[in-house]
Design an enzyme around this catalytic site. Structure first.
Site, PDB file in Angstrom:
ATOM      1  N   GLY A  34       0.801  -1.326  -0.079  1.00 24.23           N
ATOM      2  CA  GLY A  34      -0.025   0.164  -0.005  1.00 24.23           C
ATOM      3  C   GLY A  34       0.740   1.084   0.070  1.00 24.23           C
ATOM      4  CE  LYS A  59      -1.286  -0.551   4.673  1.00 27.18           C
ATOM      5  NZ  LYS A  59      -2.309   0.351   4.232  1.00 27.18           N
ATOM      6  CG  ASP A 231      -4.885   6.357  -2.575  1.00 31.21           C
ATOM      7  OD1 ASP A 231      -5.097   6.821  -3.575  1.00 31.21           O
ATOM      8  OD2 ASP A 231      -4.111   5.629  -2.232  1.00 31.21           O
TER       9      ASP A 231
END
Ligand code: ADE
Length: 370
Positions: A34, A59, A231
């Site tokens: 990411g 993540k 985003d």
């Protein structure tokens, strides 16, 4: 006094109940990277339910990364805690923060097994069933008919609203987080999960509208929580079971704690072709600039994953937009769907629709569809 918006995210507290031990996680393959980190597939023991192993996504920042990356992931974690749960966002399951002093941080989120919708659309193009007739009308009776838009009784917006605004973070007696999507079969009807589709790999106009509706639902929820995404793009929309899509990657997100607009201080890598005219020109971000990006998402969806503005170099885009240039109607939209995109791309942010308007407008396409 107004706080700097960059600082306001630090006021969101970490909640200890999310802490989950690293030794109960088995890391698997890399799923992607990411804005600030890497995402891995993993198996986690007992993160959703006691004695049950669940597939999750983890993540983390790359080892040896700059501390600003760690801080960015902390912000993302805090934003996810602040957000609470919604079926159309990738929900937080836990975090490993104990070793944060060594710049080690892991954020555990729901795994969406079909990946992002951009790649999914590109991979399923050959199975696409266009349900728009020659005169531009929607005809869901033509092949690939999906059942029950939102529940067994047909379209019922009130029911859909009631059942999707579950912003509570539910835990059971042992303090384990529930995975609501899996456990509540009545929710499946609302997105008419159709296992047939998995077998046939069919993708229809109905699915595209269904995804668009769900992204608008997730964004309405973010806007209510005063979070801007920053985003929004189909690469950040993931497809889970039962045709449920979820917004992910809050790496660019900002909390609008003290104002409705956020002026971004630093540049860095920017998703230029998804950005609103005022974000490009003055670095101003707001829920209304997310609405612009939502319009780009609609264009991506109804072109089955084409690249926006293929003929315009990023550096010329602002000038073109100021001259009034907008993308043309994508191949798999009709004029009604295209008009929604154009409304999202109004130069004046306040004249763009709200996410609530968008839910209404997109919802209307399902009217009469049983
Ligand atoms: N890629 C990035 N995040 C993901 C997730 N949560 N599930 C599946 N694939 C992903």
């Amino acid at each position: 006094p107004d706080l700097e918006i960059e600082e306001s995210v630090h006021l969101i507290p970490y909640n200890k109940k999310f802490e989950f031990p690293k030794n109960k996680i088995k890391l698997g393959i890399q799923l992607g990277s990411g804005a600030f980190g890497i995402v891995y597939k993993a198996e986690a023991d007992g993160i959703i339910k006691k004695n049950v192993t669940s597939t999750i996504a983890v993540k983390m920042v790359k080892p040896g990364s700059d501390s600003s990356y760690v801080n960015a992931l902390i912000s993302e974690l805090k934003i996810m805690i602040h957000l609470g749960r919604h079926v159309n966002i990738v929900n937080l399951l836990g975090a490993y923060t104990r070793n944060i002093n060594e710049r080690e941080l892991m954020v555990f989120v729901e795994y969406c097994r079909f990946g992002n919708i951009h790649d999914y659309m590109v991979d399923h193009r050959k199975y696409f069933v266009d349900q728009i007739t020659a005169d531009g009308h929607l005809n869901f009776n033509y092949k690939a008919k999906s059942k029950n838009p939102y529940n067994e009784n047909g379209f019922d917006k009130k029911y859909a609203l009631k059942n999707h605004d579950r912003n509570d973070t539910e835990t059971d007696e042992d303090g384990y987080l529930f995975s609501d999507v899996i456990d509540k079969p009545e929710l499946r009807y609302q997105y008419f999960g159709d296992y047939e589709k998995e077998k046939t790999k069919e993708l229809s106009t109905h699915d595209l509208l269904c995804w668009s509706f769900q992204v608008a639902r997730g964004m309405e929820y973010l806007a209510e929580k005063k979070i801007l995404h920053g985003d929004l793009a189909t690469r950040n929309i993931l497809l889970a079971d039962d045709n449920i899509v979820k917004i992910c990657d809050f790496g660019f997100s900002k909390s609008m704690y003290s104002s409705d607009n956020y002026e971004k201080k630093s540049e860095g890598l920017l998703p230029v072709k998804w950005m609103a005219i005022e974000s490009l020109q003055d670095r101003i971000y707001s829920t209304q600039s997310d609405v612009w990006s939502f319009g780009i998402i609609l264009w991506e969806i109804f072109s089955l994953g084409a690249v926006p503005y293929p003929d315009i170099p990023a550096m010329n885009l602002l000038m073109k937009l100021k001259e009034g240039h907008r993308m043309t109607q994508p191949s798999y939209a009709n004029p009604d769907i295209y008009n929604i995109m154009l409304e999202c791309w109004n130069e004046e942010p306040m004249t763009r629709p709200s996410f609530t308007d968008l839910i209404d407008w997109i919802g209307n396409f399902f009217q009469g569809d049983e």
